[in-house]
Write a protein that holds these residues in place. Structure first.
Motif, mmCIF file in Angstrom:
data_model
loop_
_atom_site.group_PDB
_atom_site.id
_atom_site.type_symbol
_atom_site.label_atom_id
_atom_site.label_comp_id
_atom_site.label_asym_id
_atom_site.label_seq_id
_atom_site.Cartn_x
_atom_site.Cartn_y
_atom_site.Cartn_z
ATOM 1 N N VAL A 58 0.638 -1.107 -0.129
ATOM 2 C CA VAL A 58 -0.262 -0.042 0.007
ATOM 3 C C VAL A 58 0.884 1.211 0.170
ATOM 4 O O VAL A 58 1.669 1.289 0.842
ATOM 5 C CB VAL A 58 -1.045 0.050 1.359
ATOM 6 N N VAL A 59 0.453 2.026 -0.999
ATOM 7 C CA VAL A 59 1.266 3.516 -0.991
ATOM 8 C C VAL A 59 0.419 4.426 -0.500
ATOM 9 O O VAL A 59 -0.787 4.799 -0.703
ATOM 10 C CB VAL A 59 1.606 3.940 -2.415
ATOM 11 N N GLU A 60 0.955 4.941 0.770
ATOM 12 C CA GLU A 60 0.312 6.102 1.539
ATOM 13 C C GLU A 60 0.594 7.496 0.968
ATOM 14 O O GLU A 60 1.740 7.763 0.551
ATOM 15 C CB GLU A 60 0.483 5.929 3.052
ATOM 16 N N HIS A 61 -0.427 8.327 0.837
ATOM 17 C CA HIS A 61 -0.242 9.355 0.402
ATOM 18 C C HIS A 61 -0.939 10.496 1.260
ATOM 19 O O HIS A 61 -1.823 10.331 2.054
ATOM 20 C CB HIS A 61 -0.761 9.590 -1.046
ATOM 21 N N LEU A 62 -0.350 11.798 0.983
ATOM 22 C CA LEU A 62 -0.891 13.036 1.854
ATOM 23 C C LEU A 62 -2.420 13.448 1.449
ATOM 24 O O LEU A 62 -3.176 13.998 2.353
ATOM 25 C CB LEU A 62 -0.298 14.177 1.834
ATOM 26 N N GLY A 63 -2.709 13.043 0.055
ATOM 27 C CA GLY A 63 -3.951 13.502 -0.282
ATOM 28 C C GLY A 63 -3.624 15.159 -1.124
ATOM 29 O O GLY A 63 -2.701 15.850 -0.716
ATOM 30 N N LEU A 98 -2.098 18.133 0.504
ATOM 31 C CA LEU A 98 -2.670 18.584 1.854
ATOM 32 C C LEU A 98 -1.396 18.298 2.815
ATOM 33 O O LEU A 98 -1.133 17.534 3.679
ATOM 34 C CB LEU A 98 -3.629 17.537 2.108
ATOM 35 N N ASP A 99 -0.153 19.054 2.700
ATOM 36 C CA ASP A 99 1.076 18.963 3.352
ATOM 37 C C ASP A 99 1.281 20.070 4.443
ATOM 38 O O ASP A 99 2.368 20.195 5.131
ATOM 39 C CB ASP A 99 2.067 19.019 2.499
ATOM 40 N N VAL A 100 0.104 20.797 5.016
ATOM 41 C CA VAL A 100 0.206 21.632 6.156
ATOM 42 C C VAL A 100 -0.578 21.060 7.192
ATOM 43 O O VAL A 100 -1.877 20.750 6.978
ATOM 44 C CB VAL A 100 -0.316 23.167 5.707
ATOM 45 N N ALA A 101 -0.100 20.720 8.209
ATOM 46 C CA ALA A 101 -0.828 19.855 9.315
ATOM 47 C C ALA A 101 -2.120 20.734 9.938
ATOM 48 O O ALA A 101 -1.795 21.978 10.157
ATOM 49 C CB ALA A 101 0.197 19.684 10.589
ATOM 50 N N GLY A 102 -3.138 20.005 9.678
ATOM 51 C CA GLY A 102 -4.314 20.313 10.299
ATOM 52 C C GLY A 102 -5.037 21.575 9.445
ATOM 53 O O GLY A 102 -5.953 22.200 9.755
ATOM 54 N N ARG A 107 -9.068 25.514 2.651
ATOM 55 C CA ARG A 107 -8.182 26.576 2.677
ATOM 56 C C ARG A 107 -6.886 26.222 2.019
ATOM 57 O O ARG A 107 -6.089 26.908 1.328
ATOM 58 C CB ARG A 107 -7.696 26.707 4.225
ATOM 59 N N THR A 108 -6.437 24.936 1.812
ATOM 60 C CA THR A 108 -5.275 24.551 0.913
ATOM 61 C C THR A 108 -5.568 24.919 -0.491
ATOM 62 O O THR A 108 -4.884 25.480 -1.180
ATOM 63 C CB THR A 108 -5.286 22.962 1.160
ATOM 64 N N ALA A 109 -6.798 24.711 -0.830
ATOM 65 C CA ALA A 109 -7.419 25.064 -2.440
ATOM 66 C C ALA A 109 -7.221 26.425 -2.572
ATOM 67 O O ALA A 109 -6.658 27.009 -3.599
ATOM 68 C CB ALA A 109 -8.725 24.803 -2.434
ATOM 69 N N GLN A 110 -7.670 27.236 -1.450
ATOM 70 C CA GLN A 110 -7.391 28.685 -1.726
ATOM 71 C C GLN A 110 -5.920 29.247 -1.577
ATOM 72 O O GLN A 110 -5.734 29.943 -2.452
ATOM 73 C CB GLN A 110 -8.321 29.313 -0.483
ATOM 74 N N ARG A 111 -5.204 28.758 -1.021
ATOM 75 C CA ARG A 111 -3.776 28.862 -0.718
ATOM 76 C C ARG A 111 -2.988 28.706 -2.174
ATOM 77 O O ARG A 111 -2.369 29.272 -2.668
ATOM 78 C CB ARG A 111 -2.820 28.355 0.321
ATOM 79 N N GLU A 112 -3.322 27.548 -2.704
ATOM 80 C CA GLU A 112 -2.731 26.936 -3.953
ATOM 81 C C GLU A 112 -3.283 27.947 -5.089
ATOM 82 O O GLU A 112 -2.404 28.171 -6.072
ATOM 83 C CB GLU A 112 -3.254 25.491 -4.021
ATOM 84 N N GLU A 222 -0.398 11.396 9.881
ATOM 85 C CA GLU A 222 -0.154 10.958 11.182
ATOM 86 C C GLU A 222 1.026 10.477 11.432
ATOM 87 O O GLU A 222 1.551 10.350 12.613
ATOM 88 C CB GLU A 222 -1.313 9.804 11.598
ATOM 89 N N ARG A 223 1.831 10.065 10.659
ATOM 90 C CA ARG A 223 3.281 9.642 10.698
ATOM 91 C C ARG A 223 4.181 10.732 10.799
ATOM 92 O O ARG A 223 5.293 10.517 11.562
ATOM 93 C CB ARG A 223 3.745 8.618 9.575
ATOM 94 N N LEU A 224 3.969 11.773 10.111
ATOM 95 C CA LEU A 224 4.951 12.999 10.026
ATOM 96 C C LEU A 224 4.964 13.840 11.117
ATOM 97 O O LEU A 224 3.857 13.994 11.733
ATOM 98 C CB LEU A 224 4.651 13.758 8.586
ATOM 99 N N PRO A 225 5.897 14.430 11.353
ATOM 100 C CA PRO A 225 6.113 15.668 12.506
ATOM 101 C C PRO A 225 5.102 16.646 12.136
ATOM 102 O O PRO A 225 4.966 17.048 10.940
ATOM 103 C CB PRO A 225 7.455 16.170 12.585
ATOM 104 N N GLY A 226 4.173 17.219 13.090
ATOM 105 C CA GLY A 226 3.350 18.478 12.727
ATOM 106 C C GLY A 226 4.215 19.679 12.481
ATOM 107 O O GLY A 226 3.627 20.464 11.758
#
Length: 226
Positions: A58-63, A98-102, A107-112, A222-226
Motif C-alpha cells: 500500500v502506498v500512503e499519500h497525503l492527499g 495537503l501537506d500543512v498539518a491541520g 484553505r489549501t485550495a485557496q492558498r494553492e 499521522e506519521r509525519l511531525p506536525g
C-alpha cells in the motif's frame, strides 16, 4: 482481473466460499518498507475470505486538492507543468498537496490558487472526490469549483518547477475538447472538467465546500511531525 487480485495472492488455493460482501479484511501484520515526505510504502498481511492471508503493498499519500477556476468569460485556468515520472509537461488544474498539518482542504485550495496562478475566488464548491488508484494507494483528491475570480498576483517562484510553470486561461469548451482529444490526461483535471461541464449545463449540482470527504487520506499525515 479484479483489483483484489492484482496485488498478491492468498495462501491455500482451491475453491473459496463466497462471502458476498460480508468478509472483514482484517490486517494481520504490517511492515513499513519506506517512509518519505509525500508518500510511504507499507506491506500488510490481510485476512482473506478463504481463510488464508494475502500480501497487500500500500502506498500512503497525503492527499491533494485541485481547482476548476472559471472566470466571467467562461474560461478555465490551466497550468502546463513538467512531470518528471512521465517525462513530459502536462496540462493540469491548479493543485497542491495537503501537506500543512491541520489545514482544511478548502484553505489549501485557496492558498494553492493564489500561489500557483495568482487568483482568489468568492464562490467555492466541491465538484468530485477521486480515489486515484485504490488497488494499491490511499491517494485521494478533492476537486473544487471556484468562481467569481479576482487577481491577487503570483508570488515569486518557490522552486525550480514553479519557475517553469506556464499559466493559461482557456475557453471552457476548448478545455473539454482537449480532454476528449487526449491532450489533458491528468486524472483530477479530466474528472473536474467533466464534472464542471455537467454543472454548467444544469445536469448536476456541486456540493458545499465543507462537504464530508469520506476517503481523505490520514495515515501518512499521522506519521509525519506536525
Amino acid at each position: 482481473m479484479s483489483a483484489a487480485n492484482t496485488n498478491g495472492t492468498g495462501s491455500g488455493g482451491g475453491d473459496v466460499q463466497r462471502t458476498d460482501g460480508t468478509h472483514e479484511f482484517a490486517t494481520v501484520a504490517s511492515q513499513d518498507v519506506y517512509v518519505g515526505k509525500i508518500l510511504a510504502l507499507r506491506a500488510d498481511e490481510v485476512a482473506m475470505p478463504g481463510g488464508g492471508q494475502a500480501r497487500r503493498e500500500v502506498v500512503e499519500h497525503l492527499g491533494a486538492v485541485s481547482i476548476v477556476a472559471l472566470d466571467a468569460d467562461d474560461r478555465v485556468v490551466l497550468i502546463h507543468q513538467y512531470r518528471y515520472p512521465v517525462g513530459r509537461r502536462l496540462w493540469e488544474l491548479p493543485a497542491g498537496l495537503l501537506d500543512v498539518a491541520g489545514e482544511d482542504p478548502l484553505r489549501t485550495a485557496q492558498r494553492e490558487l493564489a500561489e500557483e496562478v495568482g487568483l482568489a475566488a468568492e464562490d467555492w464548491s466541491v465538484l468530485v472526490d477521486i480515489a486515484s488508484s485504490p488497488g494499491f494507494t490511499d491517494q485521494s483528491e478533492r476537486v473544487f469549483l471556484a468562481r467569481s475570480l479576482t487577481e491577487v498576483g503570483r508570488p515569486p517562484a518557490a522552486g525550480d518547477e514553479e519557475a517553469d510553470l506556464v499559466v493559461r486561461r482557456v475557453p471552457f469548451d476548448e478545455a473539454l475538447r482537449m480532454v476528449f482529444a487526449g491532450e489533458i490526461v491528468n486524472a483530477p483535471a479530466v474528472s473536474g472538467l467533466l464534472a464542471a461541464a455537467a454543472v454548467r449545463s444544469g445536469r448536476a449540482e456541486p456540493r458545499p465546500a465543507s462537504a464530508e470527504w469520506l476517503d481523505r487520506p490520514h495515515r501518512l499525515a499521522e506519521r509525519l511531525p506536525g
